[in-house]
Design a protein around this motif. Sequence first.
Motif, mmCIF file in Angstrom:
data_model
loop_
_atom_site.group_PDB
_atom_site.id
_atom_site.type_symbol
_atom_site.label_atom_id
_atom_site.label_comp_id
_atom_site.label_asym_id
_atom_site.label_seq_id
_atom_site.Cartn_x
_atom_site.Cartn_y
_atom_site.Cartn_z
ATOM 1 N N ARG A 1 0.832 -1.207 0.000
ATOM 2 C CA ARG A 1 0.000 0.000 0.000
ATOM 3 C C ARG A 1 0.867 1.259 0.000
ATOM 4 O O ARG A 1 0.550 2.254 -0.655
ATOM 5 C CB ARG A 1 -0.898 0.012 1.237
ATOM 6 C CG ARG A 1 -2.030 -0.991 1.221
ATOM 7 C CD ARG A 1 -2.982 -0.728 2.364
ATOM 8 N NE ARG A 1 -4.024 -1.733 2.472
ATOM 9 C CZ ARG A 1 -5.152 -1.553 3.133
ATOM 10 N NH1 ARG A 1 -5.386 -0.404 3.751
ATOM 11 N NH2 ARG A 1 -6.059 -2.504 3.194
ATOM 12 N N ARG A 2 1.962 1.215 0.754
ATOM 13 C CA ARG A 2 2.831 2.388 0.815
ATOM 14 C C ARG A 2 3.514 2.635 -0.527
ATOM 15 O O ARG A 2 3.655 3.786 -0.960
ATOM 16 C CB ARG A 2 3.869 2.210 1.931
ATOM 17 C CG ARG A 2 4.730 3.440 2.150
ATOM 18 C CD ARG A 2 5.395 3.431 3.506
ATOM 19 N NE ARG A 2 6.210 2.244 3.709
ATOM 20 C CZ ARG A 2 6.898 2.007 4.824
ATOM 21 N NH1 ARG A 2 6.837 2.876 5.838
ATOM 22 N NH2 ARG A 2 7.625 0.913 4.951
ATOM 23 N N ILE A 3 3.917 1.557 -1.217
ATOM 24 C CA ILE A 3 4.479 1.712 -2.557
ATOM 25 C C ILE A 3 3.466 2.392 -3.474
ATOM 26 O O ILE A 3 3.798 3.295 -4.242
ATOM 27 C CB ILE A 3 4.886 0.340 -3.137
ATOM 28 C CG1 ILE A 3 6.093 -0.237 -2.398
ATOM 29 C CG2 ILE A 3 5.165 0.444 -4.632
ATOM 30 C CD1 ILE A 3 7.397 0.456 -2.662
ATOM 31 N N MET A 4 2.196 1.956 -3.404
ATOM 32 C CA MET A 4 1.155 2.553 -4.233
ATOM 33 C C MET A 4 1.006 4.049 -3.950
ATOM 34 O O MET A 4 0.949 4.871 -4.878
ATOM 35 C CB MET A 4 -0.187 1.856 -3.988
ATOM 36 C CG MET A 4 -1.353 2.491 -4.731
ATOM 37 S SD MET A 4 -2.932 1.650 -4.449
ATOM 38 C CE MET A 4 -3.217 2.039 -2.719
ATOM 39 N N ASP A 5 0.943 4.404 -2.682
ATOM 40 C CA ASP A 5 0.766 5.805 -2.332
ATOM 41 C C ASP A 5 1.954 6.656 -2.775
ATOM 42 O O ASP A 5 1.790 7.776 -3.270
ATOM 43 C CB ASP A 5 0.546 5.949 -0.822
ATOM 44 C CG ASP A 5 -0.788 5.378 -0.376
ATOM 45 O OD1 ASP A 5 -1.690 5.251 -1.233
ATOM 46 O OD2 ASP A 5 -0.934 5.059 0.816
ATOM 47 N N VAL A 6 3.157 6.121 -2.602
ATOM 48 C CA VAL A 6 4.348 6.857 -3.019
ATOM 49 C C VAL A 6 4.352 7.060 -4.527
ATOM 50 O O VAL A 6 4.700 8.142 -5.026
ATOM 51 C CB VAL A 6 5.624 6.121 -2.554
ATOM 52 C CG1 VAL A 6 6.867 6.718 -3.219
ATOM 53 C CG2 VAL A 6 5.756 6.187 -1.037
ATOM 54 N N CYS A 7 3.929 6.045 -5.277
ATOM 55 C CA CYS A 7 3.946 6.133 -6.737
ATOM 56 C C CYS A 7 2.986 7.181 -7.282
ATOM 57 O O CYS A 7 3.119 7.592 -8.449
ATOM 58 C CB CYS A 7 3.641 4.771 -7.360
ATOM 59 S SG CYS A 7 5.058 3.656 -7.388
ATOM 60 N N GLN A 8 2.032 7.627 -6.482
ATOM 61 C CA GLN A 8 1.150 8.687 -6.961
ATOM 62 C C GLN A 8 1.908 10.008 -7.125
ATOM 63 O O GLN A 8 1.450 10.915 -7.820
ATOM 64 C CB GLN A 8 -0.028 8.877 -6.000
ATOM 65 C CG GLN A 8 -0.893 7.639 -5.797
ATOM 66 C CD GLN A 8 -1.308 6.963 -7.083
ATOM 67 O OE1 GLN A 8 -1.785 7.611 -8.016
ATOM 68 N NE2 GLN A 8 -1.125 5.649 -7.150
ATOM 69 N N VAL A 9 3.066 10.127 -6.491
ATOM 70 C CA VAL A 9 3.883 11.336 -6.631
ATOM 71 C C VAL A 9 4.312 11.507 -8.081
ATOM 72 O O VAL A 9 4.262 12.607 -8.633
ATOM 73 C CB VAL A 9 5.121 11.263 -5.702
ATOM 74 C CG1 VAL A 9 6.062 12.441 -5.959
ATOM 75 C CG2 VAL A 9 4.678 11.229 -4.255
ATOM 76 N N ASN A 10 4.748 10.412 -8.709
ATOM 77 C CA ASN A 10 5.132 10.467 -10.121
ATOM 78 C C ASN A 10 5.128 9.044 -10.666
ATOM 79 O O ASN A 10 6.168 8.382 -10.732
ATOM 80 C CB ASN A 10 6.507 11.105 -10.305
ATOM 81 C CG ASN A 10 6.792 11.428 -11.769
ATOM 82 O OD1 ASN A 10 6.426 10.693 -12.666
ATOM 83 N ND2 ASN A 10 7.459 12.555 -11.999
ATOM 84 N N PHE A 11 3.956 8.559 -11.028
ATOM 85 C CA PHE A 11 3.805 7.161 -11.438
ATOM 86 C C PHE A 11 4.708 6.828 -12.626
ATOM 87 O O PHE A 11 5.385 5.796 -12.629
ATOM 88 C CB PHE A 11 2.353 6.873 -11.801
ATOM 89 C CG PHE A 11 2.108 5.444 -12.206
ATOM 90 C CD1 PHE A 11 1.809 4.492 -11.259
ATOM 91 C CD2 PHE A 11 2.211 5.044 -13.537
ATOM 92 C CE1 PHE A 11 1.600 3.163 -11.609
ATOM 93 C CE2 PHE A 11 2.011 3.725 -13.909
ATOM 94 C CZ PHE A 11 1.703 2.775 -12.937
ATOM 95 N N LYS A 12 4.716 7.687 -13.619
ATOM 96 C CA LYS A 12 5.453 7.390 -14.844
ATOM 97 C C LYS A 12 6.922 7.116 -14.561
ATOM 98 O O LYS A 12 7.513 6.186 -15.115
ATOM 99 C CB LYS A 12 5.319 8.550 -15.826
ATOM 100 C CG LYS A 12 5.955 8.292 -17.181
ATOM 101 C CD LYS A 12 5.707 9.448 -18.140
ATOM 102 C CE LYS A 12 6.325 9.165 -19.504
ATOM 103 N NZ LYS A 12 6.098 10.296 -20.453
#
Length: 585
Positions: free
Chosen positions: A460-471
């Motif tokens: 879940r934390r990886i998912m939330d962090v990736c919202q910063v810059n998914f690409k």
Amino acid sequence: MTLRYLAAVLFLASLDGVHACTVFAVGKKATKDGSVLVSHSDDGDPHNDARLIHVPAADHPAGAQRPIFYTPESFPRYLGSAMGPDYMPSSETTGYPVYEPIGYIDQVKHTFGYQSSSYGVINEHGVAVGESTCGAVFGTCGKNSTVGCEPGRKVGEALMSIDTLSYLAMERTTSSRAAVELMGSLATKYGFYGPPDSFEGSGESLVVADPDEAWAFQILSDPTGTSAIWAAQRLPDDHMTVVANMYTIREVDASDKANFILSPNLFDVAKSKKWWKEGTPFDFTKMYSGGEYAHKYYSGRRMWRGFQMAKPSLSLPADYEDIRYKKVYPWSVQPDRKVDHHDVMSWHRDWYAGTQFDMTKGVQAGPFGSPDRFSTDSKVKGSWERSIALYRTNAVYVQKLQHPSADVPPGLASVAWYGAGPAHYAVFVPVPSGFGATVKALKLANPMKFETSSMNWATRRIMDVCQVNFKAMHETVHASQLDLEKEGDVLIERLRSSKSSAAVLQLAIQEHANKALATWEALSQQLLFSYSDNSRFAENWKAMGYSDEWLEQSGYKDGPPPAPKEDKCPPKCDDEPEPMPATVV
């Protein structure tokens, strides 16, 4: 479970139960190594219980009764002694009551060990399931429940849920056909429940598989609320299929015993309702499906994409009118090339990349191309596209099922690859059918508090962090996923070749899961550091900015204009003033 707590759980389940899951199955002649593949994504709401817990094999005395419990799927889905020591109360479940049975059935002499999630995952004999909730024309409430009952009913009588049926199949069967026959007979005898007013519908579909074959088992309550209507169809060995929250079984053939197993009342109910005339083709989906829920294309678009990924040469329409009443997609297809478990993992990570529905494109994807579309309670009416990959997936698993051989020990022949969270952010770790314990990294998943040493929370934390810059960030995540999953392959092959003891097997699997957990916990911190302030912080601190496409659509060009030019007087004046006279001293 106290009656007051049960009522509260039932109420929450009727409001929040969103189990919009996707299932794939691949026959043994369509895979690279002759294994049968089946998968499941548990796309539930945030309250769901995502723990993977081992239920040990057990012997039972003559005349014993097997307790049946209500199965809310919210955390904790069960608490007590009937399913083994890892379901007993602990510090993680403080404050939750022990469950009380809602009924009993006759126990068998011996029950098999298996891995359990919201549903059975895989048992010691390599029987495995994948679940997908479906809309249905009939539904009822569970035994003793007053919530979600159909009109005219005050309290439920049906004893069997899809969760319970899957657990019983794990406990009692050594083949997928036997599992279908058992679940069907128990549902017919004791009744099947699925609240008709819940979001996802009152019907269910399980794809049940073993090392030889796979079956789709699709079920709903009967009109009396005391029995069940169901049908099961065998997957051709050289085909694959997909189920995405809607029944898929179409025309059934009662005379074809090799490929169909049907409930005794299947035809009679439809005939009594005047939906079907004897002598005409019988379409199970047309008769008993409730159609798509949430919005149009919620199910069909995923079916289209699943078949497209397996068989790109087949041209199927992405648009349609109503897939309940008019068949648009086949029951199954023969893949263009043989597939393996990594292909199925990639299917679960799909967001329509490269198609006209690519969810990393356009203004909806935000400035950094995220495929995630979070839910909203806005008054603005609308719908997001629904892809196979989904942010609210609690767990996803791909079971690879094979027969033991001279080179492959029984406990290592079949393996469940378990991802503790959304597939595009989770890493799949191997859990062999003979692994007779709970994987520690997969046991903790309390949705009400952040837990360290929890693979679910690390994901879940990886998912939330990736919202910063998914690409930018997801490239790193995907590379790490593939590396760890290849290590899992190597581990399984090493354990097979060495014919490892049970103790060695348990230690090796636990250590690999712990390594995956440690990698994922460190990865979130690495991503935050590497891309701090929207820059490649660890490289050159250069800002990555935004794509031209997003700037064009976002209103960037219509923002504040450039600053005014400072070209007026002063300092630029047409009539220059006389120079000041020199001061005479």
